[in-house]
Design an enzyme around this catalytic site. Structure first.
Site, PDB file in Angstrom:
ATOM      1  N   ASP A  75       0.830  -1.215   0.000  1.00  0.00           N
ATOM      2  CA  ASP A  75       0.000   0.000   0.000  1.00  0.00           C
ATOM      3  C   ASP A  75       0.864   1.265   0.000  1.00  0.00           C
ATOM      4  OD1 ASP A  75       0.971  -0.167   2.614  1.00  0.00           O
ATOM      5  OD2 ASP A  75      -0.983   0.010   3.582  1.00  0.00           O
ATOM      6  N   GLU A  76       2.180   1.108   0.281  1.00  0.00           N
ATOM      7  CA  GLU A  76       3.038   2.293   0.407  1.00  0.00           C
ATOM      8  C   GLU A  76       3.199   3.032  -0.919  1.00  0.00           C
ATOM      9  OE1 GLU A  76       6.430   1.835   2.963  1.00  0.00           O
ATOM     10  OE2 GLU A  76       5.494   0.170   4.030  1.00  0.00           O
TER      11      GLU A  76
END
Ligand code: NAD
Ligand code: TYD
Length: 354
Positions: free
Chosen positions: A135-136
């Site tokens: 998700d980064e």
């Protein structure tokens, strides 16, 4: 149809949990692990499978095109589950080049090799390239922003997340350009057994056991969404069996927690379950330290697509998963003690000397 799965990075944290999960849930499939055994790779994570005839291990680098070509052909690979990566943000700040090499060049090498292999077999529809990402890549959220969806624009902030974003773009482009059957998953922070000591949860647990300071970056108000690694594995199973090629699926735990609250919860559970702690209550060890450079404030994942389209949702809440995980570290010092090597101490000094 049974699969012949090449699992890259299968000796790392999530990869080894996935291999153990897959061998248990799909015992007829053949699993081939390709892993370079960097500092984060550990053959002990796969010890349960050493005598399994459907499991084999190859020590090698995903950037080695000849090796990858040979494996795909010889093992008749139908599916790649691609976990191999440099995965730690703090290391990417210290030494970014390894991240570009493995995460970008390594993914490119696998995609190219798989493209030729798939073409040689007349482009079978059931072949899959599962690109496991983070998700980064979506960047950082403010406290009241909505969670990341699959349509959130990419805005990576660290060399780690930028290199993962680059690899995601390649996986996407290979679908659009060549119709290669790729699927991308973007997952939130995982926790569970076999997590390397440098990451937040194992680092805190091990430091509590050793009576060492618990370094919390900045004001401790950063938020992460925590997913139990076994839930991540079941999500990847759903994606591999029912996911659509060319699609992206977000995977989250619905467990947003501030770092400082998580550390306090870890202390509380450790005080209960660990006998003879050197410092008790262990929360006395909490120490605020200088913030990580470019530290993302908040990650949160909206996994509605996975729930509505593939009928998956996380099954374990943070309290239960954390208790199980912490107990595993208490019971298995023989797993983590050897990892606190001179190299690791050197790394630790560099990050925490401030
Ligand atoms: P990890 O660092 O624990 O393991 C990485 C594994 O890849 C190790 O076994 C290492 O030896 C191997 N490897 C590294 N470079 C290699 C190379 N060039 N060739 C072959 N093998 C190589 O990582 P992890 O936490 O298990 O993460 C796995 C994947 O999941 C990564 O792609 C990461 O970006 C992604 N991810 C991780 C998290 C998380 O919370 N840990 C969350 C979302 C996504
Ligand atoms: P980490 O486990 O490194 O995962 P990521 O950076 O990929 O989210 O860190 C989780 C959070 O914990 C992150 O906000 C940074 C913070 N953190 C600390 O406060 N102290 C530490 O010693 C570490 C390793 C992380």
């Amino acid at each position: 149809m049974y699969k012949n799965i090449l699992v890259t990075g299968g000796a790392g944290f999530i990869g080894s949990n996935f291999v153990n999960y897959w061998a248990q849930n799909h015992p007829q499939d053949k699993i081939i692990v390709l892993d370079a055994l960097t500092y984060a790779g550990n053959r002990h994570n796969l010890a349960n499978l050493e005598n399994n005839p459907n499991f084999s291990f190859i020590h090698g680098d995903i950037c080695d095109r000849t090796l990858v070509d040979n494996i795909l052909e010889k093992e008749n690979i139908t599916t790649i589950a691609h976990f191999a990566a440099e995965s730690h943000v703090d290391r990417s700040i210290l030494t970014p080049s390894a991240f570009i090499q493995t995460n970008v060049i390594g993914t490119f090498t696998l995609l190219e090799s798989f493209r030729h292999h798939w073409a040689k077999q007349n482009q079978p529809q059931e072949y899959r390239f599962l690109h496991v990402s983070t998700d980064e890549v979506y960047g950082s959220l403010d406290i009241d922003d909505p969670a990341f969806t699959e349509n959130t624009p990419y805005a990576p902030n660290s060399p780690y997340s930028a290199s993962k974003a680059g690899s995601d773009h390649l996986a996407r482009a290979y679908y659009h350009t060549y119709n290669l059957p790729t699927i991308i998953t973007n997952c939130s922070n995982n926790y569970g057994a076999y997590h390397f000591p440098e990451k937040l949860i194992p680092l805190m647990v091990i430091n509590i056991l050793l009576g060492k300071p618990l370094p919390v970056y900045g004001d401790g108000q950063n938020i992460r969404d925590w997913l139990y690694v076994k839930d991540h594995c079941s999500a990847l199973d759903a994606v591999l069996h029912r996911g659509k090629t060319g699609e992206t699926y977000n995977i989250g735990g619905n467990n947003e927690v501030k770092n400082i609250d998580l550390v306090k919860l870890i202390c509380q559970i450790m005080d209960e379950i660990a006998p003879d702690l050197p410092v008790k209550p262990s929360s006395q060890l909490i120490t605020f330290v200088k913030d990580r450079l470019g530290h993302d404030r908040r990650y949160a994942i909206n996994s509605t697509k996975l729930k509505t389209e593939l009928n998956w949702q996380p099954s374990i809440n943070i309290e239960t998963g954390l208790r199980e995980t912490l107990q595993w570290y208490v019971n298995n010092p023989q797993w983590w003690q050897p990892l606190l090597s001179a190299d690791y101490q050197n790394y630790y000094q560099q990050v925490y000397k401030k």
